[in-house]
Design a protein around this motif. Structure first.
Motif, PDB file in Angstrom:
ATOM      1  N   LEU A 276       0.854  -1.193   0.000  1.00  0.00           N
ATOM      2  CA  LEU A 276       0.000   0.000   0.000  1.00  0.00           C
ATOM      3  C   LEU A 276       0.885   1.236   0.000  1.00  0.00           C
ATOM      4  N   VAL A 277       0.761   2.050  -1.025  1.00  0.00           N
ATOM      5  CA  VAL A 277       1.519   3.299  -1.144  1.00  0.00           C
ATOM      6  C   VAL A 277       0.516   4.439  -1.098  1.00  0.00           C
ATOM      7  N   THR A 278       0.683   5.346  -0.132  1.00  0.00           N
ATOM      8  CA  THR A 278      -0.282   6.416   0.073  1.00  0.00           C
ATOM      9  C   THR A 278       0.439   7.690   0.503  1.00  0.00           C
ATOM     10  N   PRO A 279      -0.126   8.863   0.232  1.00  0.00           N
ATOM     11  CA  PRO A 279       0.495  10.111   0.705  1.00  0.00           C
ATOM     12  C   PRO A 279       0.642  10.113   2.220  1.00  0.00           C
ATOM     13  N   GLU A 280       1.694  10.781   2.716  1.00  0.00           N
ATOM     14  CA  GLU A 280       1.978  10.729   4.143  1.00  0.00           C
ATOM     15  C   GLU A 280       1.074  11.638   4.969  1.00  0.00           C
ATOM     16  N   GLU A 281       0.365  12.595   4.328  1.00  0.00           N
ATOM     17  CA  GLU A 281      -0.541  13.438   5.085  1.00  0.00           C
ATOM     18  C   GLU A 281      -1.664  12.588   5.688  1.00  0.00           C
ATOM     19  N   LYS A 282      -1.950  12.847   6.943  1.00  0.00           N
ATOM     20  CA  LYS A 282      -3.007  12.156   7.686  1.00  0.00           C
ATOM     21  C   LYS A 282      -2.746  10.644   7.777  1.00  0.00           C
ATOM     22  N   PHE A 283      -1.497  10.265   7.766  1.00  0.00           N
ATOM     23  CA  PHE A 283      -1.144   8.853   7.855  1.00  0.00           C
ATOM     24  C   PHE A 283       0.002   8.715   8.853  1.00  0.00           C
ATOM     25  N   ALA A 284      -0.302   8.168  10.022  1.00  0.00           N
ATOM     26  CA  ALA A 284       0.668   8.184  11.123  1.00  0.00           C
ATOM     27  C   ALA A 284       1.629   7.011  11.110  1.00  0.00           C
ATOM     28  N   VAL A 285       1.426   6.043  10.245  1.00  0.00           N
ATOM     29  CA  VAL A 285       2.293   4.870  10.207  1.00  0.00           C
ATOM     30  C   VAL A 285       2.768   4.637   8.780  1.00  0.00           C
ATOM     31  N   GLY A 286       3.707   3.739   8.641  1.00  0.00           N
ATOM     32  CA  GLY A 286       4.229   3.417   7.318  1.00  0.00           C
ATOM     33  C   GLY A 286       5.680   3.868   7.182  1.00  0.00           C
ATOM     34  N   ARG A 287       6.388   3.232   6.275  1.00  0.00           N
ATOM     35  CA  ARG A 287       7.785   3.570   5.999  1.00  0.00           C
ATOM     36  C   ARG A 287       7.855   4.545   4.833  1.00  0.00           C
ATOM     37  N   LYS A 288       8.811   5.490   4.896  1.00  0.00           N
ATOM     38  CA  LYS A 288       9.037   6.403   3.790  1.00  0.00           C
ATOM     39  C   LYS A 288       9.744   5.665   2.664  1.00  0.00           C
ATOM     40  N   LEU A 289       9.287   5.889   1.436  1.00  0.00           N
ATOM     41  CA  LEU A 289       9.867   5.172   0.305  1.00  0.00           C
ATOM     42  C   LEU A 289      11.317   5.561   0.072  1.00  0.00           C
ATOM     43  N   ASP A 290      11.681   6.829   0.339  1.00  0.00           N
ATOM     44  CA  ASP A 290      13.055   7.266   0.106  1.00  0.00           C
ATOM     45  C   ASP A 290      13.969   7.023   1.307  1.00  0.00           C
ATOM     46  N   ASN A 291      13.393   6.645   2.461  1.00  0.00           N
ATOM     47  CA  ASN A 291      14.198   6.365   3.650  1.00  0.00           C
ATOM     48  C   ASN A 291      13.378   5.479   4.589  1.00  0.00           C
ATOM     49  N   ILE A 292      13.508   4.169   4.421  1.00  0.00           N
ATOM     50  CA  ILE A 292      12.649   3.252   5.176  1.00  0.00           C
ATOM     51  C   ILE A 292      13.008   3.206   6.657  1.00  0.00           C
ATOM     52  N   PHE A 293      14.164   3.761   7.027  1.00  0.00           N
ATOM     53  CA  PHE A 293      14.565   3.726   8.435  1.00  0.00           C
ATOM     54  C   PHE A 293      14.054   4.925   9.227  1.00  0.00           C
ATOM     55  N   ALA A 294      13.452   5.887   8.540  1.00  0.00           N
ATOM     56  CA  ALA A 294      12.959   7.089   9.217  1.00  0.00           C
ATOM     57  C   ALA A 294      11.493   6.901   9.595  1.00  0.00           C
ATOM     58  N   ASP A 295      11.162   7.205  10.858  1.00  0.00           N
ATOM     59  CA  ASP A 295       9.775   7.140  11.311  1.00  0.00           C
ATOM     60  C   ASP A 295       9.028   8.398  10.871  1.00  0.00           C
ATOM     61  N   PRO A 296       7.753   8.270  10.541  1.00  0.00           N
ATOM     62  CA  PRO A 296       6.975   9.454  10.160  1.00  0.00           C
ATOM     63  C   PRO A 296       6.825  10.416  11.336  1.00  0.00           C
ATOM     64  N   ASP A 297       6.673  11.680  11.018  1.00  0.00           N
ATOM     65  CA  ASP A 297       6.506  12.706  12.036  1.00  0.00           C
ATOM     66  C   ASP A 297       5.121  12.567  12.677  1.00  0.00           C
ATOM     67  N   LEU A 298       5.081  12.496  14.004  1.00  0.00           N
ATOM     68  CA  LEU A 298       3.820  12.317  14.730  1.00  0.00           C
ATOM     69  C   LEU A 298       3.288  13.626  15.317  1.00  0.00           C
ATOM     70  N   LYS A 299       3.871  14.752  14.924  1.00  0.00           N
ATOM     71  CA  LYS A 299       3.421  16.037  15.448  1.00  0.00           C
ATOM     72  C   LYS A 299       1.981  16.301  15.016  1.00  0.00           C
ATOM     73  N   GLY A 300       1.134  16.645  15.993  1.00  0.00           N
ATOM     74  CA  GLY A 300      -0.268  16.952  15.715  1.00  0.00           C
ATOM     75  C   GLY A 300      -1.192  15.762  15.851  1.00  0.00           C
ATOM     76  N   TYR A 301      -0.649  14.572  16.143  1.00  0.00           N
ATOM     77  CA  TYR A 301      -1.489  13.387  16.313  1.00  0.00           C
ATOM     78  C   TYR A 301      -1.831  13.180  17.785  1.00  0.00           C
ATOM     79  N   ARG A 302      -2.979  12.564  18.037  1.00  0.00           N
ATOM     80  CA  ARG A 302      -3.416  12.223  19.390  1.00  0.00           C
ATOM     81  C   ARG A 302      -3.713  10.726  19.441  1.00  0.00           C
ATOM     82  N   ILE A 303      -3.766  10.182  20.647  1.00  0.00           N
ATOM     83  CA  ILE A 303      -4.050   8.766  20.796  1.00  0.00           C
ATOM     84  C   ILE A 303      -4.947   8.530  22.000  1.00  0.00           C
ATOM     85  N   ILE A 304      -5.848   7.588  21.875  1.00  0.00           N
ATOM     86  CA  ILE A 304      -6.680   7.121  22.976  1.00  0.00           C
ATOM     87  C   ILE A 304      -6.584   5.596  22.991  1.00  0.00           C
ATOM     88  N   GLY A 305      -6.329   5.044  24.150  1.00  0.00           N
ATOM     89  CA  GLY A 305      -6.271   3.589  24.242  1.00  0.00           C
ATOM     90  C   GLY A 305      -4.854   3.080  24.473  1.00  0.00           C
TER      91      GLY A 305
END
Length: 293
Positions: free
Chosen positions: A187-216
């Protein structure tokens, strides 16, 4: 000279054929619903929220009863067991009803005999009640026929329920493991509004989680990060993502269970809402042999 067929007889045969088709369709729909309910319940999904087409529930039962040799064998055994259970149940009901009818007949006859020469109001009412009861005993045959039909339908539904449930769970366990029939997915999708997944140009970099919230349970999210790509370098603990379902604007993915998974182990489901900016889904029957960078 040949005799013309009786129109009433043809109508009767057609009516019976239509009734059989209606009952068969209802039984197939019931089997399909139970199968899919148990299948998706294994993956912790509620079938009523998936908006599956109604006609698909009639096609699914074919694999329940005729999917393979083992399914045919189970269906045959279930047929004979159900037939025996129906016969035993009807036999027990006949014994009970005959005993009750005989006892009631004897009691009512004694009431009539004891009150036939008495003129009191109470005696006359008892006699009237007894005569009414004897008349009502004639409807026992009708009630027995109705009970017999209820017994037959009940046993058939019980057999269909357990066959469909067992097959649904068995297929779900198979699809959750290494012998899955579900496609491997990329599954290849734009990184906006997507908190998980590997970057295609750098699979070792975690996506930026700024602005995300979590419950649970945050641990579920942490267990997912860094493991979003397939990895078959370790045959004992392979990591393979498969596509479970696409429905209602949602994509349901899961990481297949390893070969040494426990019998009661269930995979976690990742539900991804389809992006309005578009996405790419690549399906494959097996894992790519291309090594990750």
């Amino acid at each position: 000279m040949t005799q013309a067929p009786n129109p009433n007889q043809e109508t009767n045969i057609l009516g019976k054929f239509t009734s059989v088709l209606g009952l068969l369709g209802a039984a197939l729909f019931f089997a399909g619903w139970i199968y899919r309910w148990s299948y998706f319940y294994f993956f912790q999904l509620e079938i009523n929220t998936l908006d599956l087409p109604a006609q698909s529930f009639i096609i699914v039962p074919l694999q329940i009863f005729l999917g393979n040799g083992w399914a045919i064998f189970k269906s045959t055994i279930a047929f004979f067991v159900t037939a025996i259970a129906i016969q035993v149940t009807l036999w027990l009901i006949k014994i009970v009803t005959d005993t009750v009818v005989s006892a009631n007949q004897l009691l009512l006859n004694r009431i009539i005999w004891a009150t036939q020469h008495k003129r009191s109001w109470i005696a006359q009412q008892l006699k009237s009640l007894a005569e009414f009861g004897i008349g009502q005993l004639r409807s026992v045959e009708f009630l027995r026929s109705l009970i017999n039909e209820i017994v037959i339908v009940s046993w058939v539904l019980i057999a269909i329920f357990w066959l469909a449930r067992w097959q649904g769970i068995a297929d779900a366990r198979r699809d959750a493991g290494e012998n899955s029939t579900l496609p491997v997915i990329a599954l290849v999708t734009p990184e906006e509004k997507f908190a998980v997944g590997r970057k295609l140009d750098n699979i070792f970099a975690d996506p930026d989680l700024k602005g995300y919230r979590i419950i649970g349970d945050r641990g579920l999210f942490e267990d997912l990060r860094g493991r979003e790509d397939n990895d078959i370098s370790n045959p004992k603990q392979p990591r393979v993502w498969r596509l479970l379902l696409e429905r209602g604007g949602w994509i349901y993915l899961f990481q297949a269970l390893p070969p040494n998974a426990k019998p009661n182990e269930i995979p976690s489901i990742l539900a991804i809402q389809e992006s309005d900016k578009g996405h790419i889904i690549i399906r494959s029957p097996e894992v790519s042999k291309t090594s990750s960078p």
